[in-house]
Design a protein around this motif. Sequence first.
Motif, PDB file in Angstrom:
ATOM      1  N   GLU A  55       6.029   5.773   6.200  1.00 33.82           N
ATOM      2  CA  GLU A  55       5.909   7.013   5.433  1.00 33.82           C
ATOM      3  C   GLU A  55       4.656   7.709   5.968  1.00 33.82           C
ATOM      4  OE1 GLU A  55       7.929   8.388   3.197  1.00 33.82           O
ATOM      5  OE2 GLU A  55       9.337   6.746   3.529  1.00 33.82           O
TER       6      GLU A  55
ATOM      7  N   TYR B 205       0.820  -1.219   0.000  1.00 36.20           N
ATOM      8  CA  TYR B 205       0.000   0.000   0.000  1.00 36.20           C
ATOM      9  C   TYR B 205       0.857   1.274   0.000  1.00 36.20           C
ATOM     10  CZ  TYR B 205      -4.028  -2.968   1.057  1.00 36.20           C
ATOM     11  OH  TYR B 205      -5.021  -3.913   0.993  1.00 36.20           O
ATOM     12  N   GLY B 206       2.172   1.092  -0.020  1.00 39.04           N
ATOM     13  CA  GLY B 206       3.080   2.242  -0.052  1.00 39.04           C
ATOM     14  C   GLY B 206       3.167   2.995   1.262  1.00 39.04           C
ATOM     15  N   LEU B 207       2.844   2.311   2.364  1.00 41.21           N
ATOM     16  CA  LEU B 207       2.796   2.985   3.668  1.00 41.21           C
ATOM     17  C   LEU B 207       4.120   2.924   4.430  1.00 41.21           C
ATOM     18  CD1 LEU B 207      -0.719   1.720   4.834  1.00 41.21           C
ATOM     19  CD2 LEU B 207      -0.162   3.756   3.500  1.00 41.21           C
TER      20      LEU B 207
ATOM     21  N   GLU C  19      -2.627  10.233   4.377  1.00 39.21           N
ATOM     22  CA  GLU C  19      -3.405  10.430   3.145  1.00 39.21           C
ATOM     23  C   GLU C  19      -4.247   9.193   2.826  1.00 39.21           C
ATOM     24  OE1 GLU C  19      -0.425  13.579   0.847  1.00 39.21           O
ATOM     25  OE2 GLU C  19      -0.329  11.443   0.394  1.00 39.21           O
ATOM     26  N   PHE C  20      -3.670   8.027   3.095  1.00 42.98           N
ATOM     27  CA  PHE C  20      -4.407   6.770   2.890  1.00 42.98           C
ATOM     28  C   PHE C  20      -5.639   6.725   3.792  1.00 42.98           C
ATOM     29  CE2 PHE C  20      -5.299   2.397   4.152  1.00 42.98           C
ATOM     30  CZ  PHE C  20      -5.409   1.755   2.929  1.00 42.98           C
TER      31      PHE C  20
ATOM     32  N   ASP D 231      -8.314   9.289   2.650  1.00 40.66           N
ATOM     33  CA  ASP D 231      -9.060   8.808   1.476  1.00 40.66           C
ATOM     34  C   ASP D 231     -10.029   7.687   1.855  1.00 40.66           C
ATOM     35  OD1 ASP D 231      -7.594  10.621   0.026  1.00 40.66           O
ATOM     36  OD2 ASP D 231      -6.178   9.142  -0.758  1.00 40.66           O
TER      37      ASP D 231
ATOM     38  N   MET E 260       3.220  10.668   5.931  1.00 38.56           N
ATOM     39  CA  MET E 260       2.308  11.435   5.075  1.00 38.56           C
ATOM     40  C   MET E 260       1.434  10.510   4.229  1.00 38.56           C
ATOM     41  SD  MET E 260       1.080  14.307   4.241  1.00 38.56           S
ATOM     42  CE  MET E 260       2.189  15.578   4.804  1.00 38.56           C
ATOM     43  N   LYS E 261       2.042   9.476   3.680  1.00 40.93           N
ATOM     44  CA  LYS E 261       1.280   8.526   2.857  1.00 40.93           C
ATOM     45  C   LYS E 261       0.249   7.777   3.699  1.00 40.93           C
ATOM     46  CE  LYS E 261       4.704   7.835  -0.775  1.00 40.93           C
ATOM     47  NZ  LYS E 261       5.617   6.881  -1.440  1.00 40.93           N
ATOM     48  N   CYS E 262       0.627   7.463   4.933  1.00 38.33           N
ATOM     49  CA  CYS E 262      -0.311   6.786   5.842  1.00 38.33           C
ATOM     50  C   CYS E 262      -1.525   7.667   6.125  1.00 38.33           C
ATOM     51  CB  CYS E 262       0.388   6.445   7.159  1.00 38.33           C
ATOM     52  SG  CYS E 262       1.589   5.110   7.043  1.00 38.33           S
TER      53      CYS E 262
ATOM     54  N   SER F  28       8.615   2.488   3.882  1.00 44.07           N
ATOM     55  CA  SER F  28       9.760   2.470   2.967  1.00 44.07           C
ATOM     56  C   SER F  28      10.878   1.682   3.632  1.00 44.07           C
ATOM     57  CB  SER F  28      10.225   3.894   2.645  1.00 44.07           C
ATOM     58  OG  SER F  28      10.607   4.562   3.825  1.00 44.07           O
TER      59      SER F  28
END
Length: 254
Positions: free
Chosen positions: A80, A57-59, A86-87, A90, A82-84, A61
Amino acid sequence: MLNKLLDEIIVSVVGKSAEGIVPLLNTSKYVNEFIIAKKLGITINQTRNILYKISDYGLVSSVRKKDKKKGWYTYYWKFEIMKCLEFLRDFLIKSRLEIEDQVKTRNSKVFYACESCGLEYDEDEALLMNFTCDECGEIFTVKDNSKLIKEMGRNTTKFDEKLKIVQEEIGKEQSKLGKKKAVGLKKEEKENEKRKAEAKERRDQKRKEKKASLPAKKPKTEKKTKKVKENVKSKSKEKIQSRKSVKKSSKKKK
């Protein structure tokens, strides 16, 4: 608060098996996967499976480092953030929209239920079944959606509150990243200035070395300068005399 939000994300993505991994990965530095496995009390393969699922899920790195003694590679992981966030944002927005759609459907359509079996059908399905349950043969009753709609309304309120918190955390993270970027740019500028100064210093040094390697020019003697002056004077006299002779010859012709 951030750890709670991250817990919610990870559990929704991987399941309860990933509980406890959040505080280990919510750091500024990458964490050795063997340390993660040890602290979670599970095998390295189980740990990697969890990390790979989160990574899908790109959460998170990772970086890979080679063990100089043993020769194998070890992975180091971190969130990550910010990605978490934002996930999660959403996900909450999507869930809220789904609830809104359900509320609209409940308000606009009639639903039927078998009270014995606890099964629910929309009007088209109930009509096809002749408003009779295939399981027990009981006749359907019209379902009262008012309680369900109220519950959905409460859920949307909860989503709104959580979204607000997530947006605040996103703002904080953006501020951190902005400061970090500014520091990085300043550092880069200083390094560029340093490189330019060093390059200039090297150029100046090369010029000095080049000048030092050239043979020294011999100073002009007084005799030479006198001879040059005498030559110039004699040449100028000759020019004057030639001009005079030209003028005289031109007068005679006239």
